[in-house]
Design a protein around this motif. Structure first.
Motif, short mmCIF file in Angstrom:
data_model
loop_
_atom_site.label_atom_id
_atom_site.label_comp_id
_atom_site.label_asym_id
_atom_site.label_seq_id
_atom_site.Cartn_x
_atom_site.Cartn_y
_atom_site.Cartn_z
N UNK A 63 0.83 -1.21 0.00
CA UNK A 63 0.00 0.00 0.00
C UNK A 63 0.86 1.26 0.00
N UNK A 64 1.96 1.24 0.75
CA UNK A 64 2.77 2.45 0.91
C UNK A 64 4.07 2.42 0.10
N UNK A 65 4.14 1.54 -0.91
CA UNK A 65 5.30 1.51 -1.80
C UNK A 65 5.45 2.89 -2.45
N UNK A 66 6.68 3.39 -2.47
CA UNK A 66 6.94 4.69 -3.10
C UNK A 66 6.60 5.89 -2.24
N UNK A 67 6.24 5.67 -0.96
CA UNK A 67 5.93 6.78 -0.05
C UNK A 67 7.01 6.88 1.02
N UNK A 68 6.93 7.93 1.83
CA UNK A 68 7.87 8.12 2.94
C UNK A 68 7.71 7.06 4.03
N UNK A 69 6.58 6.38 4.04
CA UNK A 69 6.34 5.34 5.04
C UNK A 69 7.13 4.06 4.77
N UNK A 70 7.45 3.78 3.49
CA UNK A 70 8.04 2.49 3.15
C UNK A 70 9.35 2.19 3.89
N UNK A 71 10.33 3.12 3.98
CA UNK A 71 11.54 2.79 4.74
C UNK A 71 11.25 2.43 6.20
N UNK A 72 10.29 3.12 6.80
CA UNK A 72 9.89 2.85 8.19
C UNK A 72 9.29 1.44 8.29
N UNK A 73 8.43 1.11 7.33
CA UNK A 73 7.81 -0.22 7.29
C UNK A 73 8.88 -1.30 7.13
N UNK A 74 9.93 -0.96 6.37
CA UNK A 74 11.00 -1.93 6.09
C UNK A 74 12.05 -1.98 7.19
N UNK A 75 11.83 -1.27 8.29
CA UNK A 75 12.70 -1.38 9.46
C UNK A 75 13.63 -0.21 9.71
N UNK A 76 13.60 0.83 8.86
CA UNK A 76 14.45 1.99 9.11
C UNK A 76 13.84 2.81 10.25
N UNK A 77 14.64 3.13 11.29
CA UNK A 77 14.06 3.91 12.39
C UNK A 77 13.68 5.32 11.93
N UNK A 78 12.73 5.90 12.61
CA UNK A 78 12.28 7.26 12.31
C UNK A 78 12.52 8.11 13.55
N UNK A 79 12.99 9.34 13.34
CA UNK A 79 13.28 10.24 14.45
C UNK A 79 12.06 11.09 14.80
N UNK A 80 11.97 11.44 16.07
CA UNK A 80 10.92 12.32 16.55
C UNK A 80 11.46 13.21 17.65
N UNK A 81 10.70 14.21 18.03
CA UNK A 81 11.08 15.10 19.12
C UNK A 81 9.82 15.58 19.82
N UNK A 82 9.93 15.78 21.12
CA UNK A 82 8.80 16.28 21.90
C UNK A 82 9.31 16.93 23.17
N UNK A 83 8.49 17.79 23.74
CA UNK A 83 8.79 18.34 25.06
C UNK A 83 8.17 17.43 26.10
#
Length: 194
Positions: free
Chosen positions: A158-178
């Motif tokens: 479903x998410x082939x070719x989107x920004x989600x695909x690397x995350x789905x494939x196991x690449x970590x994603x960064x975030x930030x919060x207070x």
């Protein structure tokens, strides 16, 4: 002499209690482990979701004005979550009842659908700022990484070719919060605004 010794012991005990009451408790601790646990607690029910289509009109969430299909929507058709039918010169995609468990927060079929495809887990703390007093609260900005778990089998298609695909494939994603210090420990600022 005995009285002086007793007063000295009482004074020492009072000073120890006073020092203990002024010291930081476990909820005041600042470390990677403390912040990691606070974020993991916050993310317990957090899902990775993405809007698909638009608000249904006569059950249709997307119209493709040609006979060429949409690969992302077709992957959902293959998973049984959408139906596709040709209407004149276009294709109409509609939600099925099977999609209900994957809609964000039990969303009804009437709103623009947001499809959830995995759970989000906080996997590490990259950095955090020294806690500071801001508007009467103790705050630390925390940078962290996340990974997806319990990924739906259709998500990669479903998410082939989107920004989600690397995350789905196991690449970590960064975030930030207070994170804000409360009487029960550190919690994300977004939780205070709920």
């Amino acid at each position: 002499m005995m009285r002086t010794k007793s007063l000295g012991i009482v004074s020492a005990s009072l000073l120890s209690l006073l020092a203990l009451s002024c010291s930081d408790g476990p909820e005041d601790e600042v470390s990677d482990d403390v912040f990691l646990q606070a974020l993991r607690d916050s993310y317990v029910d957090r899902k990775a979701c993405s809007q698909i289509g638009t608000r249904p009109r006569d059950g249709v969430i997307a119209q493709v004005p040609s006979i060429r299909s949409n690969p992302q929507l077709d992957a959902l058709v293959d998973a049984g979550l959408l139906t596709r039918r040709q209407d004149g010169i276009g294709l109409n995609y509609s939600l099925t009842d099977a999609i209900r468990p994957y809609l964000k927060n039990g969303q009804s079929l009437e709103g623009a659908p947001s499809l959830c495809f995995a759970d989000i887990e906080v996997t590490g703390i990259d950095s955090f700022t020294e806690p500071t007093e801001t508007f009467g609260s103790t705050v630390s900005n925390v940078r962290f990484t996340t990974a997806l778990t319990n990924i739906e089998p259709w998500a990669a298609n479903v998410f082939a070719g989107t920004d989600y695909l690397p995350w789905i494939q196991g690449e970590p994603r960064e975030g930030a919060t207070d994170l804000i210090l409360t009487s029960s420990g550190w919690i994300p600022q977004s939780e205070l605004q709920k």
